[in-house]
Structures are given as C-alpha cells and as structure tokens.
Design a protein around this motif. Sequence first.
Motif, PDB file in Angstrom:
ATOM      1  N   VAL A 105      13.453   1.805 -24.892  1.00 14.35           N
ATOM      2  CA  VAL A 105      12.170   1.114 -24.825  1.00 14.35           C
ATOM      3  C   VAL A 105      12.277  -0.232 -25.539  1.00 14.35           C
ATOM      4  O   VAL A 105      11.748  -1.241 -25.090  1.00 14.35           O
ATOM      5  N   ALA A 127       2.949   9.180 -20.855  1.00 17.73           N
ATOM      6  CA  ALA A 127       2.966   7.773 -20.469  1.00 17.73           C
ATOM      7  C   ALA A 127       2.366   7.617 -19.081  1.00 17.73           C
ATOM      8  O   ALA A 127       2.739   8.327 -18.162  1.00 17.73           O
ATOM      9  N   GLY A 128       1.416   6.703 -18.955  1.00 16.06           N
ATOM     10  CA  GLY A 128       0.850   6.423 -17.642  1.00 16.06           C
ATOM     11  C   GLY A 128      -0.233   7.378 -17.200  1.00 16.06           C
ATOM     12  O   GLY A 128      -0.747   7.251 -16.103  1.00 16.06           O
ATOM     13  N   LEU A 133      -7.491  10.137 -12.657  1.00 13.49           N
ATOM     14  CA  LEU A 133      -6.692  10.900 -11.698  1.00 13.49           C
ATOM     15  C   LEU A 133      -6.672  12.373 -12.065  1.00 13.49           C
ATOM     16  O   LEU A 133      -6.889  12.739 -13.215  1.00 13.49           O
ATOM     17  N   LEU A 141       2.784  10.844 -11.127  1.00  9.90           N
ATOM     18  CA  LEU A 141       2.913   9.509 -11.701  1.00  9.90           C
ATOM     19  C   LEU A 141       3.775   9.535 -12.963  1.00  9.90           C
ATOM     20  O   LEU A 141       4.742   8.776 -13.100  1.00  9.90           O
ATOM     21  N   ALA A 144       7.380  10.341 -12.177  1.00  7.78           N
ATOM     22  CA  ALA A 144       8.086   9.172 -11.640  1.00  7.78           C
ATOM     23  C   ALA A 144       8.521   8.255 -12.775  1.00  7.78           C
ATOM     24  O   ALA A 144       9.651   7.759 -12.809  1.00  7.78           O
ATOM     25  N   LEU A 145       7.613   8.054 -13.727  1.00 11.67           N
ATOM     26  CA  LEU A 145       7.932   7.158 -14.840  1.00 11.67           C
ATOM     27  C   LEU A 145       9.047   7.721 -15.711  1.00 11.67           C
ATOM     28  O   LEU A 145       9.810   6.980 -16.321  1.00 11.67           O
TER      29      LEU A 145
ATOM     30  N   HIS B  22      14.831   4.869  -7.949  1.00 11.01           N
ATOM     31  CA  HIS B  22      13.841   5.279  -8.936  1.00 11.01           C
ATOM     32  C   HIS B  22      12.700   4.275  -9.003  1.00 11.01           C
ATOM     33  O   HIS B  22      11.527   4.631  -8.991  1.00 11.01           O
ATOM     34  N   PHE B  25      10.340   4.634  -6.152  1.00 14.60           N
ATOM     35  CA  PHE B  25       9.436   5.786  -6.293  1.00 14.60           C
ATOM     36  C   PHE B  25       8.325   5.468  -7.287  1.00 14.60           C
ATOM     37  O   PHE B  25       7.149   5.776  -7.042  1.00 14.60           O
ATOM     38  N   VAL B  26       8.688   4.819  -8.398  1.00 22.02           N
ATOM     39  CA  VAL B  26       7.677   4.435  -9.386  1.00 22.02           C
ATOM     40  C   VAL B  26       6.675   3.482  -8.748  1.00 22.02           C
ATOM     41  O   VAL B  26       5.452   3.637  -8.896  1.00 22.02           O
ATOM     42  N   ARG B  28       5.871   3.217  -5.647  1.00 21.11           N
ATOM     43  CA  ARG B  28       5.021   3.940  -4.707  1.00 21.11           C
ATOM     44  C   ARG B  28       3.912   4.682  -5.435  1.00 21.11           C
ATOM     45  O   ARG B  28       2.747   4.650  -5.027  1.00 21.11           O
ATOM     46  N   GLU B  29       4.272   5.349  -6.515  1.00 19.95           N
ATOM     47  CA  GLU B  29       3.277   6.108  -7.274  1.00 19.95           C
ATOM     48  C   GLU B  29       2.224   5.180  -7.886  1.00 19.95           C
ATOM     49  O   GLU B  29       1.041   5.507  -7.908  1.00 19.95           O
ATOM     50  N   LYS B  33      -1.683   5.068  -7.020  1.00 20.30           N
ATOM     51  CA  LYS B  33      -2.693   5.199  -8.081  1.00 20.30           C
ATOM     52  C   LYS B  33      -3.772   4.142  -7.902  1.00 20.30           C
ATOM     53  O   LYS B  33      -4.968   4.442  -7.954  1.00 20.30           O
ATOM     54  N   LYS B  36      -6.073   5.194  -5.111  1.00 17.31           N
ATOM     55  CA  LYS B  36      -6.964   6.302  -5.444  1.00 17.31           C
ATOM     56  C   LYS B  36      -8.084   5.817  -6.354  1.00 17.31           C
ATOM     57  O   LYS B  36      -9.236   6.206  -6.203  1.00 17.31           O
ATOM     58  N   LEU B  37      -7.737   4.953  -7.294  1.00 21.85           N
ATOM     59  CA  LEU B  37      -8.751   4.501  -8.241  1.00 21.85           C
ATOM     60  C   LEU B  37      -9.732   3.542  -7.596  1.00 21.85           C
ATOM     61  O   LEU B  37     -10.907   3.532  -7.921  1.00 21.85           O
ATOM     62  N   ARG B  40     -12.143   5.707  -5.236  1.00 22.90           N
ATOM     63  CA  ARG B  40     -12.754   6.930  -5.718  1.00 22.90           C
ATOM     64  C   ARG B  40     -14.225   6.651  -6.021  1.00 22.90           C
ATOM     65  O   ARG B  40     -14.556   5.619  -6.576  1.00 22.90           O
ATOM     66  N   ARG B  41     -15.085   7.539  -5.612  1.00 24.29           N
ATOM     67  CA  ARG B  41     -16.515   7.432  -5.874  1.00 24.29           C
ATOM     68  C   ARG B  41     -17.259   6.406  -5.016  1.00 24.29           C
ATOM     69  O   ARG B  41     -18.445   6.193  -5.205  1.00 24.29           O
ATOM     70  N   LEU B 106       2.472   1.592 -21.127  1.00 21.54           N
ATOM     71  CA  LEU B 106       3.669   2.115 -20.469  1.00 21.54           C
ATOM     72  C   LEU B 106       4.927   1.442 -20.985  1.00 21.54           C
ATOM     73  O   LEU B 106       5.934   2.088 -21.254  1.00 21.54           O
ATOM     74  N   ILE B 107       4.864   0.121 -21.112  1.00 19.33           N
ATOM     75  CA  ILE B 107       6.046  -0.636 -21.526  1.00 19.33           C
ATOM     76  C   ILE B 107       6.488  -0.215 -22.917  1.00 19.33           C
ATOM     77  O   ILE B 107       7.666  -0.192 -23.230  1.00 19.33           O
ATOM     78  N   VAL B 110       7.940   4.003 -22.235  1.00 21.33           N
ATOM     79  CA  VAL B 110       9.075   4.464 -21.434  1.00 21.33           C
ATOM     80  C   VAL B 110       9.964   3.306 -21.018  1.00 21.33           C
ATOM     81  O   VAL B 110       9.532   2.160 -20.932  1.00 21.33           O
ATOM     82  N   ILE B 112      11.622   1.317 -18.360  1.00 25.07           N
ATOM     83  CA  ILE B 112      11.200   1.126 -16.979  1.00 25.07           C
ATOM     84  C   ILE B 112      11.574  -0.276 -16.533  1.00 25.07           C
ATOM     85  O   ILE B 112      11.601  -1.200 -17.350  1.00 25.07           O
TER      86      ILE B 112
END
Lengths: 273, 270
Positions: A105, A127-128, A133, A141, A144-145, B22, B25-26, B28-29, B33, B36-37, B40-41, B106-107, B110, B112
Amino acid sequence: MAKKLTPLEPLSEEVLAALRENNEAHKGIDPIIEIEDVQMIFNIANEQLTNLKEYFIKIAKGELFYREFIALKNVSLNIYPGERYGLVGINGSGKSTLLKCIAGVLDPTQGCVRCYGTMAPLIELGAGFDPELTARENTYLNGALLGYTKDFIDKNFDSIISFAEVEDFVDMPLKNYSSGMQARIAFAIATATIPDILVVDESLSVGDFKFRQKCEARINELVETHGTTLLFVSHNSDEVKRVCNRAIWIDRGTMRMVGDVDAVLDAYNAPEN
Amino acid sequence: MAEAELKHNRIERRTQVSEFQHSIFVLRELVSKDFKLKYRRSILGVAWSVLNPLMMMLVLTAVFSYMFRFEIENYPLYLILGNTLFTLMSNSTNGALRSIMDSAPLIKKVKINKIVFPLQKIVFELINFATSFIAVVIVMVFFRIAPTVNIVFLPLLLLYMVLFCSGLGMLLASAVVFFRDIEYLWSVLLTAWTYATPLFYPADLWPEWLAALEQLNPMYHYITYYRDIMLWNITPDLKMNLMCLGFAVVQFAIGLYVFRKTERKFVLHV
C-alpha cells in the motif's frame, strides 16, 4: 527529482547477529519476504498547502519547507516460509507503516520489500465496502479489490456467507448491518483464500467473543495445516505468544530486538522499559 | 512431499490471473457499483439516461428557437448531438477529477492499480453516452432523418473521445490530489468551454479571429465530426481524422505520463 537520501540509522550489533543467525538457520531456503534497508519518510507540510496561490507565493519567497517525519528508520529482515512473526511496539512506533509497506500500500522512501507469494492483508478490513450495496454485491467488489477472480468468488461465495453467519441477510444493503456483522463478512472474504502470507493488524478486536475465537481458529488453521507465513500485530502479549514463534520489537522506527517470541516479549514487557 | 505439492498449487493459482486481468475485473466491479448506486431508488431507473438528454434538448430548443432564432436545419438534432457528446467529455472529466480523492479509503487500504479509478469514470460515462444515443435515435425517428452510411465512422469518433477524455481525466485526477483548487477552477473552465464550443449556436457566427482560435478547441472538432457523420452526411476526410486523432493521442500521452509519474505519491496526499 534528485533528492538527497537520508542516511539510515545503523542496526545494533545484537539485531544484526540475530538476523544472521536466522539466515544461517534457513540456509538453502529462499525467503518468502525480503525487507531490505527500508526507510519511510513522511513529509509533513508546515502548513497545509493544497492551494495553488499560496503554493506559488511560497515558492517565490523560497519558503516552502517540509518537516520530515521518519516513520521507519531502518528495517531489514528476511522472513522464511512458515515463520510466524509477531510485531510489537508502542503506538506510533511504525508497526502499521511496516505492514503497509509489506502489503504494497505504501512505497518505502528508500530500500525495498519483495514478496514471493500470494498475500491476504487483514490490515484494514472491508476495503471498498459500500453501505448502499448488498452483502452479495459488496463481497464481489471487495473480493475483486483483494485480487480474487470472479470464478473464485462464485465458487466460495456460500462458504464466505456461512463463515460470516449472515445467510439470511445476503441481499440486504450493508448499511442495515451492525458493525460486527460487517466485520465478519470482511474477515470471511479476506480469509477465503489460502494465502502464502497472512498479515494481521489488530483487526480482530471487532466482533463478539465467539467470532474472535473463530477468527483465531481460522488463522491457526491456515498457519498449521497450510504452512502460511504469518505477520501479526497485537498489543496483547499472550495472544502473540500463543500464535507466533518469532517476534520483532519496533521502537521509534527501528528494530530494537528480533528473535524468539518469548525472549523478545519478555524484554519488551520488562519493567525498566 | 505434501508441502511441496501445496506450494506448487499456490504458485499455479497465482499465475492464473495476471495483473492486467485483475485490473479489468476490478474496473468491471467498480463500474457496476456506479450503476447500481446511480439508479437505486429511482423509479424510472436507467430510463433517465434517455429522458435526460431529451428533456434537455426540449428546453434548449424552446429557448433557442423562439428567443434567439438560429437558422439551423434540424435544430433539435443539431442540439442533442452536440450536447450529448459534450456531456460525455464534461461528466467523465469531472468524475475522473474526483476519482482519486474519492477513492482515498481504498488507496490507503489495498494495493491496487490506481489507473482504474479515472478509467472507471470514463467507462461509466461512455455507457451513459451509449444510452443517451437512444435519445438521439428517437429524435431522428421523430424528425424522419435517415441515418447515412457515414455512421460507420462513429466507433472511430468514440475511440478519439475515449483517448482524449481518459488523458484529460488522468491529468486532472493527479493534479487535484496536490492542488485541490483545480476542482473549482475546472468547473469554471467547463462552463467557459461550453460557451466556446458551438453547441447551440452555429459556428459561422464567429468572427474570423475567433474561428482561427477555435481550431485549437478539440471539442469543436469532435462535435463537428459527430454532426458531419450523423446530420450533414459528410464523410470526414483524412485531415479531419488526423486532427481528431492528434488531439486525442497528445492528451492521452500527457495524462498517462503525469499520472504514472505521480501515482506513487497519491497515498501520502489523499
């Protein structure tokens, strides 16, 4: 940008001898993690300068100073497969910084960390995670991370959910979960794989008593049956002694002592310290 | 022996997925997201991506056909083409600009490939653009404007746009980590850019000096390209294509270079 390197703080003879001894004991085996002369420096701006105008004014006046904070002064260590290291030290001594360098990291300012294997970092769980959701969506999610493939998550989804004991709430938004339940899902996702290296940072202090036992059992299972290498940070000496066989004592960014878990922890807990 | 076997398995599993796969895939997810957000609603959900540009077009048509009266043939289509393409640029760069700062948790947690964050916003807006294309089709059907063979150039235009927006997005995303004021500056610049681009007025209103200056406005070229192939039935010539490609490649190269140079420091500043 050419930058003057800050000299490393030399390691004490004692620590060097202990490192040599451990390298000798593992002659012929390649280390799974190599930590080489790692130094981590954070620049703490004297003032928070995220404003262009101020920045140019300061540059023009030649007043752009940073105060350096050396979080890790010098850490060198070879970790061999199957070793279980406990990291001890007071708050702010640099344990988490070191773990983050190992997990990739943070990039060390000097030196390098090389890992030869898959890693499950239980440094900061979840994380994430997004509260809007559902648990199912968050699992994908977060997975994947953490570096899982879609196939892997598909295959292990049921066991993750049953380990976390949230079968009845899979399609409920995460915001409706209690923090303990969220932590359980996060832990279940992070340990769904069988990693070569497991990094645990005090994250188990969440969840109820039964779940903590379950977590420790899972860590033990990984370590004992699968030979996973462990890095474990905890302030609980008994826990460290129970889980680890070796320990590092980090004091103000440098390695104060390294060696057998009992010897290091006894020195660390000695009254004169 | 069992241990050696185990070790072997692990290494195999590790090489199963490359870092590139990888990251895909990240990405795409993360995009899923966002989707979906976003909806939603909301009762109409994805339909908003079509309704929004249509309603915007109606408002602008009302304003500009009755109040200012520009003599443009098929004005509603002229408007919606320009608007949707400009929205693709403005929304994706705005999203990309905030992407690194918004992903701070996130940064810090993990390891990434950080480039996925600005790209996430570009892909998201590209999909929104594709949905808004339905609105374009509705307008074409309503005004009985038949598509021409020049529509085959559309993928090429989208490629230019994606390169251009990604480059600009990466540049902004890294710059704003170090200087937060760029966020406010950018919203002003976007407004200025909206008026500097012939979205709702004809380009021949410009005085000569401005027309010369507009040659440096990439969005002018992209929007002209879009209208040429969708509305005026003009085949974009080689010069036009090279010009559009040139802006895209230069912008992408600059953005990627700056991003790669600075990404290691993001974690210390977000």
